[in-house]
Design an enzyme around this catalytic site. Structure first.
Site, PDB file in Angstrom:
ATOM      1  N   ARG A  25       0.833  -1.218   0.000  1.00  0.00           N
ATOM      2  CA  ARG A  25       0.000   0.000   0.000  1.00  0.00           C
ATOM      3  C   ARG A  25       0.867   1.267   0.000  1.00  0.00           C
ATOM      4  O   ARG A  25       0.990   1.957  -1.003  1.00  0.00           O
ATOM      5  CB  ARG A  25      -0.948  -0.039   1.214  1.00  0.00           C
ATOM      6  CG  ARG A  25      -2.055   0.996   1.186  1.00  0.00           C
ATOM      7  CD  ARG A  25      -1.636   2.372   1.604  1.00  0.00           C
ATOM      8  NE  ARG A  25      -1.082   2.419   2.964  1.00  0.00           N
ATOM      9  CZ  ARG A  25      -0.499   3.505   3.468  1.00  0.00           C
ATOM     10  NH1 ARG A  25      -0.405   4.606   2.753  1.00  0.00           N
ATOM     11  NH2 ARG A  25       0.004   3.476   4.692  1.00  0.00           N
ATOM     12  N   ASP A  26       1.531   1.557   1.110  1.00  0.00           N
ATOM     13  CA  ASP A  26       2.362   2.769   1.179  1.00  0.00           C
ATOM     14  C   ASP A  26       3.511   2.661   0.182  1.00  0.00           C
ATOM     15  O   ASP A  26       3.923   3.642  -0.432  1.00  0.00           O
ATOM     16  CB  ASP A  26       2.922   2.922   2.609  1.00  0.00           C
ATOM     17  CG  ASP A  26       3.153   4.368   3.014  1.00  0.00           C
ATOM     18  OD1 ASP A  26       2.970   5.268   2.176  1.00  0.00           O
ATOM     19  OD2 ASP A  26       3.525   4.611   4.177  1.00  0.00           O
ATOM     20  N   HIS A 219       9.278   6.893   8.051  1.00  0.00           N
ATOM     21  CA  HIS A 219       9.890   6.980   6.732  1.00  0.00           C
ATOM     22  C   HIS A 219      11.368   7.316   6.966  1.00  0.00           C
ATOM     23  O   HIS A 219      11.708   7.982   7.948  1.00  0.00           O
ATOM     24  CB  HIS A 219       9.179   8.034   5.876  1.00  0.00           C
ATOM     25  CG  HIS A 219       7.825   7.588   5.413  1.00  0.00           C
ATOM     26  ND1 HIS A 219       7.555   7.250   4.101  1.00  0.00           N
ATOM     27  CD2 HIS A 219       6.665   7.400   6.087  1.00  0.00           C
ATOM     28  CE1 HIS A 219       6.290   6.866   3.996  1.00  0.00           C
ATOM     29  NE2 HIS A 219       5.715   6.946   5.189  1.00  0.00           N
ATOM     30  N   CYS A 250       4.491   9.270   0.015  1.00  0.00           N
ATOM     31  CA  CYS A 250       3.089   9.668  -0.046  1.00  0.00           C
ATOM     32  C   CYS A 250       2.916  10.623  -1.213  1.00  0.00           C
ATOM     33  O   CYS A 250       3.606  11.640  -1.287  1.00  0.00           O
ATOM     34  CB  CYS A 250       2.651  10.335   1.262  1.00  0.00           C
ATOM     35  SG  CYS A 250       0.955  10.931   1.183  1.00  0.00           S
ATOM     36  N   ASN A 259       9.534   4.232   3.116  1.00  0.00           N
ATOM     37  CA  ASN A 259       9.359   3.818   4.509  1.00  0.00           C
ATOM     38  C   ASN A 259      10.622   3.124   5.000  1.00  0.00           C
ATOM     39  O   ASN A 259      11.439   2.660   4.215  1.00  0.00           O
ATOM     40  CB  ASN A 259       8.219   2.803   4.601  1.00  0.00           C
ATOM     41  CG  ASN A 259       6.880   3.401   4.281  1.00  0.00           C
ATOM     42  OD1 ASN A 259       6.582   3.671   3.125  1.00  0.00           O
ATOM     43  ND2 ASN A 259       6.076   3.613   5.301  1.00  0.00           N
TER      44      ASN A 259
HETATM   45  P1  HMG Z   1     -13.295  14.384  -2.408  1.00  0.00           P
HETATM   46  O1  HMG Z   1     -13.050  14.763  -3.828  1.00  0.00           O
HETATM   47  O2  HMG Z   1     -13.456  15.486  -1.397  1.00  0.00           O
HETATM   48  O3  HMG Z   1     -14.501  13.358  -2.327  1.00  0.00           O
HETATM   49  O4  HMG Z   1     -12.081  13.461  -1.990  1.00  0.00           O
HETATM   50  P2  HMG Z   1     -16.044  13.628  -2.101  1.00  0.00           P
HETATM   51  O5  HMG Z   1     -16.418  13.057  -0.790  1.00  0.00           O
HETATM   52  O6  HMG Z   1     -16.368  15.077  -2.361  1.00  0.00           O
HETATM   53  O7  HMG Z   1     -16.692  12.756  -3.281  1.00  0.00           O
HETATM   54  C1  HMG Z   1     -16.465  13.100  -4.651  1.00  0.00           C
HETATM   55  C2  HMG Z   1     -16.701  11.885  -5.546  1.00  0.00           C
HETATM   56  O8  HMG Z   1     -15.724  10.902  -5.243  1.00  0.00           O
HETATM   57  C3  HMG Z   1     -18.056  11.192  -5.328  1.00  0.00           C
HETATM   58  O9  HMG Z   1     -18.449  10.672  -6.596  1.00  0.00           O
HETATM   59  C4  HMG Z   1     -17.739  10.048  -4.431  1.00  0.00           C
HETATM   60  O10 HMG Z   1     -18.622   8.949  -4.552  1.00  0.00           O
HETATM   61  C5  HMG Z   1     -16.354   9.673  -4.893  1.00  0.00           C
HETATM   62  P3  HMG Z   1     -19.626  11.359  -7.449  1.00  0.00           P
HETATM   63  O11 HMG Z   1     -20.818  11.364  -6.553  1.00  0.00           O
HETATM   64  O12 HMG Z   1     -19.108  12.756  -7.747  1.00  0.00           O
HETATM   65  O13 HMG Z   1     -19.727  10.488  -8.655  1.00  0.00           O
HETATM   66  N1  HMG Z   1     -15.580   9.057  -3.818  1.00  0.00           N
HETATM   67  C6  HMG Z   1     -14.995   7.858  -3.875  1.00  0.00           C
HETATM   68  N2  HMG Z   1     -14.874   6.951  -4.836  1.00  0.00           N
HETATM   69  C7  HMG Z   1     -14.219   5.804  -4.545  1.00  0.00           C
HETATM   70  N3  HMG Z   1     -13.664   5.549  -3.328  1.00  0.00           N
HETATM   71  C8  HMG Z   1     -13.765   6.442  -2.334  1.00  0.00           C
HETATM   72  C9  HMG Z   1     -14.444   7.653  -2.600  1.00  0.00           C
HETATM   73  N4  HMG Z   1     -14.690   8.737  -1.827  1.00  0.00           N
HETATM   74  C10 HMG Z   1     -15.389   9.578  -2.574  1.00  0.00           C
HETATM   75  N5  HMG Z   1     -13.236   6.169  -1.124  1.00  0.00           N
HETATM   76  C11 HMG Z   1     -11.159  11.707  -0.610  1.00  0.00           C
HETATM   77  C12 HMG Z   1     -11.976  12.991  -0.638  1.00  0.00           C
HETATM   78  C13 HMG Z   1     -10.866  11.386   0.848  1.00  0.00           C
HETATM   79  C14 HMG Z   1     -11.975  10.595  -1.252  1.00  0.00           C
HETATM   80  C15 HMG Z   1      -9.838  11.922  -1.406  1.00  0.00           C
HETATM   81  O14 HMG Z   1      -9.197  13.043  -0.860  1.00  0.00           O
HETATM   82  C16 HMG Z   1      -8.907  10.746  -1.346  1.00  0.00           C
HETATM   83  O15 HMG Z   1      -9.175   9.703  -1.932  1.00  0.00           O
HETATM   84  N6  HMG Z   1      -7.747  10.900  -0.676  1.00  0.00           N
HETATM   85  C17 HMG Z   1      -6.784   9.802  -0.514  1.00  0.00           C
HETATM   86  C18 HMG Z   1      -5.357  10.298  -0.533  1.00  0.00           C
HETATM   87  C19 HMG Z   1      -4.421   9.144  -0.259  1.00  0.00           C
HETATM   88  O16 HMG Z   1      -4.732   7.991  -0.504  1.00  0.00           O
HETATM   89  N7  HMG Z   1      -3.216   9.465   0.255  1.00  0.00           N
HETATM   90  C20 HMG Z   1      -2.213   8.453   0.576  1.00  0.00           C
HETATM   91  C21 HMG Z   1      -2.556   7.655   1.820  1.00  0.00           C
HETATM   92  S1  HMG Z   1      -2.150   8.517   3.340  1.00  0.00           S
HETATM   93  C22 HMG Z   1      -0.475   8.137   3.622  1.00  0.00           C
HETATM   94  O17 HMG Z   1       0.176   7.612   2.764  1.00  0.00           O
HETATM   95  C23 HMG Z   1       0.119   8.410   4.988  1.00  0.00           C
HETATM   96  C24 HMG Z   1       0.326   7.127   5.816  1.00  0.00           C
HETATM   97  O18 HMG Z   1       1.187   6.220   5.156  1.00  0.00           O
HETATM   98  C25 HMG Z   1       0.929   7.493   7.196  1.00  0.00           C
HETATM   99  C26 HMG Z   1       2.126   8.442   7.116  1.00  0.00           C
HETATM  100  O19 HMG Z   1       3.132   8.113   6.475  1.00  0.00           O
HETATM  101  O20 HMG Z   1       1.989   9.524   7.685  1.00  0.00           O
HETATM  102  C27 HMG Z   1      -1.015   6.416   6.066  1.00  0.00           C
HETATM  103 MG    MG Z   2       3.411   6.392   5.188  1.00  0.00          MG
END
Ligand code: HMG
Ligand code: MG
Length: 308
Positions: A25-26, A219, A250, A259
């Site tokens: 995933r990450d 990381h 990320c 990581n």
């Molecule tokens: P948004 O654009 O604000 O979504 O994104 P929304 O709630 O306004 O919805 C817009 C449209 O998206 C809608 O569709 C929803 O159904 C659809 P429409 O009605 O317009 O046809 N939608 C989705 N579709 C599929 N799956 C979903 C989903 N949610 C809404 N889950 C959102 C908000 C949170 C979805 C977006 O910002 C997002 O996907 N962000 C993810 C970013 C990400 O994955 N970052 C990496 C992971 S975090 C990380 O790596 C850190 C970590 O490792 C720890 C560390 O290192 O610190 C964990």
């Molecule tokens: Mg991470």
């Protein structure tokens, strides 16, 4: 050369730890070239076969936000029953619905300790993120799922700079209060150092969150990850996130690099005589195989030393 270090325990450290593997995933979420789903499936199966007890498989996020993981449903379907207990990221109810449709039993939400990263990673303000998580966690718990919570930018933020310890604790406690079983403290951009880890774990303990409810997610941007693990062990934390081969980053935090490599962690824990259950030889073989698919060598020192 030996494929394992000499074992010399340090008195007072935990005798066993849980490694929470985030490579699929990450590790992969930041890869520009799409990795075929059958390669991801084999990666997950090989990580499990190497003895890793918890393998986070993918994310049910918006596919245009993280195109690399747009195949999440297909991957989990291919993994079948094996996949049901593998944790997956879900940011919101839509993501949870997608996980529930597949019968998955372990999800992870991911919050931010800072305003800027909440906006960049989740398209929500700091406060709005909790409103998004609240029904997500409540429904997951009602359905009998286990929920982990990440909190990012715990040691520094590329836009906001230093992040006060109290701010991190406040964010973490809010996530736990929603009903998460474990809080993973993310050093998203790898700027943390050992004393900071000690201070953060102590601040959580003072707030009533004991080390058994914490995981540490480092990381290795500045080469501090293992030193930070040692600080975490001395503070009593027994769950560490790591990524096979040191893959990772990320996509919404530009200065985030890989990581902590799982192999480097395994070598370190083995030398301390701490149980982890992972077979280093098969893990190195897996990361060497994945590096071949990605077309570049692993950044892990242990993979380089042992991988050939
Ligand atoms: P948004 O654009 O604000 O979504 O994104 P929304 O709630 O306004 O919805 C817009 C449209 O998206 C809608 O569709 C929803 O159904 C659809 P429409 O009605 O317009 O046809 N939608 C989705 N579709 C599929 N799956 C979903 C989903 N949610 C809404 N889950 C959102 C908000 C949170 C979805 C977006 O910002 C997002 O996907 N962000 C993810 C970013 C990400 O994955 N970052 C990496 C992971 S975090 C990380 O790596 C850190 C970590 O490792 C720890 C560390 O290192 O610190 C964990
Ligand atoms: Mg991470």
């Amino acid at each position: 050369m030996s494929a394992l270090p000499m074992v010399v325990p340090e008195p007072g450290l935990p005798t066993a730890v849980t490694i929470y593997e985030v490579g699929a995933r990450d590790g992969l979420q930041n890869e520009k070239a799409l990795v075929p789903v059958e390669v991801k499936e084999e990666f997950v199966r090989r990580l499990l076969a190497a003895g890793l007890p918890l393998v986070e498989a993918t994310s049910f996020v918006h596919p245009t936000w993280v195109p690399q993981l747009a195949d999440a449903a297909e991957l989990m379907t291919r993994l079948g029953e094996v996949g049901r207990d593998l944790p997956v990221l879900v940011p919101n109810e839509r993501g949870l619905d997608r996980a529930l449709e597949l019968g998955l039993r372990h999800v992870a939400i991911f919050g931010s300790a800072t305003e800027t990263f909440a906006r960049k990673n989740l398209n929500r303000s700091f406060d709005e993120q909790f409103a998004m998580f609240e029904p997500t966690v409540a429904r997951a718990r009602e359905a009998g799922l286990d929920v982990r919570a990440y909190v990012s930018m715990c040691f520094g933020d590329p836009w906001e700079g230093a992040v006060p310890v109290d701010q991190v604790v406040a964010a973490g406690v809010r996530l736990l209060d929603l009903g998460a079983s474990q809080l993973s403290l993310g050093d998203t951009i790898g700027v943390g150092t050992a004393g900071h880890v000690t201070a953060l774990v102590a601040a959580f303990t003072a707030a009533g969150v004991t080390p058994d409810r914490l995981a540490l997610h480092f990381h290795d941007t500045y080469g501090q990850a293992l030193s930070n693990v040692q600080a975490g062990l001395r503070a009593g934390v027994t769950t560490y996130d790591a990524s096979a081969g040191g893959l990772g980053g990320c996509p919404y935090a530009e200065s985030a690099t890989g990581n902590l490599a799982t192999e480097d962690l395994v070598w370190f824990l083995t030398g301390l005589g701490i149980e982890h259950g992972v077979d280093l030889t098969s893990l190195v073989a897996t990361s060497t195989w994945m590096a071949g698919h990605l077309g570049r060598p692993s950044p892990s020192a242990v993979v380089r030393a042992l991988g050939g």
